[in-house]
Design an enzyme around this catalytic site. Structure first.
Site, short mmCIF file in Angstrom:
data_model
loop_
_atom_site.label_atom_id
_atom_site.label_comp_id
_atom_site.label_asym_id
_atom_site.label_seq_id
_atom_site.Cartn_x
_atom_site.Cartn_y
_atom_site.Cartn_z
N HIS A 61 0.75 -1.16 0.02
CA HIS A 61 0.13 0.12 -0.03
C HIS A 61 0.77 1.17 -0.06
O HIS A 61 2.28 1.09 0.31
CB HIS A 61 -0.97 0.06 1.21
CG HIS A 61 -1.97 -1.21 0.91
ND1 HIS A 61 -3.18 -1.00 2.17
CD2 HIS A 61 -2.29 -1.93 0.35
CE1 HIS A 61 -3.74 -2.24 1.82
NE2 HIS A 61 -3.28 -2.60 0.60
N GLU B 83 1.42 3.92 1.80
CA GLU B 83 1.86 4.33 2.84
C GLU B 83 3.25 3.35 3.34
O GLU B 83 4.19 3.90 3.80
CB GLU B 83 1.04 3.99 4.28
CG GLU B 83 -0.30 5.05 4.34
CD GLU B 83 -1.58 4.09 3.62
OE1 GLU B 83 -2.48 4.31 4.07
OE2 GLU B 83 -1.17 3.39 2.67
N CYS C 47 -1.53 -1.33 7.57
CA CYS C 47 -0.67 0.02 7.54
C CYS C 47 -0.69 0.60 8.80
O CYS C 47 0.36 1.20 8.90
CB CYS C 47 -1.43 0.89 6.29
SG CYS C 47 -1.29 0.42 4.70
N ARG D 214 -12.70 3.53 -20.13
CA ARG D 214 -12.88 1.86 -20.05
C ARG D 214 -11.75 1.21 -19.53
O ARG D 214 -11.81 0.25 -18.61
CB ARG D 214 -12.72 1.45 -21.63
CG ARG D 214 -14.11 1.79 -22.38
CD ARG D 214 -13.99 1.49 -23.80
NE ARG D 214 -15.09 1.86 -24.68
CZ ARG D 214 -15.00 1.94 -25.96
NH1 ARG D 214 -14.01 1.36 -26.48
NH2 ARG D 214 -16.15 2.33 -26.83
N THR E 133 -27.37 -0.97 -29.80
CA THR E 133 -26.01 -0.70 -29.88
C THR E 133 -25.32 -1.39 -30.51
O THR E 133 -24.26 -1.26 -31.35
CB THR E 133 -25.46 -0.13 -28.61
OG1 THR E 133 -26.40 0.96 -27.98
CG2 THR E 133 -24.20 0.77 -28.82
N ASP F 121 -23.51 -0.49 -34.24
CA ASP F 121 -22.09 0.07 -34.12
C ASP F 121 -21.15 -1.19 -34.05
O ASP F 121 -19.95 -0.59 -34.60
CB ASP F 121 -21.73 0.90 -32.59
CG ASP F 121 -22.50 1.93 -32.52
OD1 ASP F 121 -23.32 2.46 -33.62
OD2 ASP F 121 -22.76 2.76 -31.53
N GLU G 193 -22.36 2.10 -21.66
CA GLU G 193 -22.18 3.04 -23.00
C GLU G 193 -23.36 3.10 -23.72
O GLU G 193 -23.37 3.38 -24.99
CB GLU G 193 -20.91 2.47 -23.48
CG GLU G 193 -19.73 2.81 -23.11
CD GLU G 193 -18.41 2.99 -23.77
OE1 GLU G 193 -18.53 3.39 -24.95
OE2 GLU G 193 -17.22 2.14 -23.51
#
Length: 365
Positions: free
Chosen positions: A53, A55, A87, A187, A199, A203, A294
């Protein structure tokens, strides 16, 4: 230390956190800066899930002793053992004197416990420094933990008069090249992208991140009837086995997927429509924390009507179409009071376009 100085160091922590964008899911984006005697002595950020992480990275990167120093971190330090250690223990052991935090972590394994552990150990803790900026950078992570469902981003490209396609469904490419790159970056930052059958048919997209560096998300076709050809790019070009077809059990049986490595989700229907709540439950079970919707217009309207949208992104191009396909064909407000309003929102320029980003009020826990 002055409030202005604290803001400067926190801004740097946020800048570092951004370097992990698209690589840390399901973990948040976190950056850390260690300051001693008004000098930055170490920095770090969370590079990927399973790695140190921020830290820990900052403490390891320090060339000087961090004892008595101040740590700036945009999200509350964790206090539990997962793929890495807590942490808070490392911070306490390092003898850091003060910790400045952007916002608290809503994860039930942390959620204020990290702050309490640090204070109990005698470390001074200050919270809510650049809290808005800290919220924006980790909106998907924060909402997923607050609302116990995947974070849904609704994105549409539209004209000034609110049209997303011509009456013949032509929509490629409505927005500018810069906006297209922006969408590809989006994305790369989410776990999955979902589109409706209309779509898909008109498309025939790939839904990849080819214009930017990053990992392709899962690609979901969400449709009740599955009135789509089997030769679609999403089915044909599926070497990474990340295309998902989500529909009713009856439609999935009728849709031939012979020799296609496609993942299928069998969904419930409600009022002769796909149950979007069931869809999001399936996505959560699949460990999908963020979804970019989308389109098209019907799917966008359905998510809005069910109040399942957590973030709306409208890319508006400086053009007028006149008659065409509305952005939200089947969503309507009978009263002004019923319109979708936003808890937070902002607008940015993208080439010749303007991008509106808003968080609907129902998306706030």
């Amino acid at each position: 230390m002055t409030a202005k100085a604290e803001a400067i160091y926190m801004a740097r922590a946020l800048e570092l956190a951004e370097k992990g964008r698209g690589k840390t899911s399901p973990n948040p984006l976190v950056g850390a800066v260690i300051v001693k005697n008004n000098n930055v002595i170490a920095e770090g950020y969370h590079k990927a899930a399973g790695k140190d992480h921020a830290e820990i990275m900052a403490i390891k990167n320090a060339q000087l002793s961090v004892a008595g120093a101040t740590l700036f971190v945009n999200l509350e330090p964790c206090c539990h053992t997962g793929r890495t250690g807590p942490c808070t223990e490392a911070i306490i052991k390092s003898k850091i004197k003060k910790v400045v935090i952007g916002i608290k972590d809503p994860n039930k394994l942390v959620s204020g416990k990290g702050v309490r552990q640090l204070r109990k150990a005698g470390i001074e803790v200050k919270v809510n420094v650049l809290s808005n900026e800290s919220f924006y950078i980790n909106d998907a992570y924060l909402f997923a933990h607050q609302n116990k469902k995947p974070f849904v981003i609704l994105k549409l490209a539209q004209t000034l008069d609110g049209k997303i396609a011509t009456t013949s469904f032509e929509s490629k490419y409505l927005s500018s090249e810069q906006s297209l790159k922006y969408v590809h970056k989006l994305r790369s930052e989410v776990d999955a992208v979902v589109i409706g059958s209309q779509t898909v048919k008109y498309d025939n997209p790939n839904l990849t991140v080819r214009l930017v560096k990053g990992e392709n998300p899962y690609r979901i076709i969400l449709s009740r009837s599955l009135d789509i050809p089997n030769s679609l790019n999403l089915i044909k070009n599926n070497k990474d086995y990340k295309t998902i077809i989500a529909s009713t059990e009856k439609s999935l049986k009728a849709f031939s997927l012979k020799n296609r490595k496609v993942i299928t989700w069998s969904l419930k229907s409600r009022k002769n429509k796909i149950d979007l709540h069931d869809f999001l439950e399936k996505a959560e079970q699949f460990n999908i924390r963020s979804i970019l919707c989308e389109g098209g217009s019907k799917l966008a309207s359905a998510f809005l009507a069910e109040q399942l949208v957590d973030k709306i992104i409208l890319v508006t191009v400086p053009k007028i179409m006149g008659k065409g396909i509305d952005s939200f064909t089947s969503f309507r407000s009978e009263k002004l009071a019923d319109m979708v309003s936003f808890y937070k929102h902002y607008t940015v320029a993208s080439g010749t376009d303007n991008i509106f980003v808003g968080y609907p009020k129902w998306g706030v826990a």
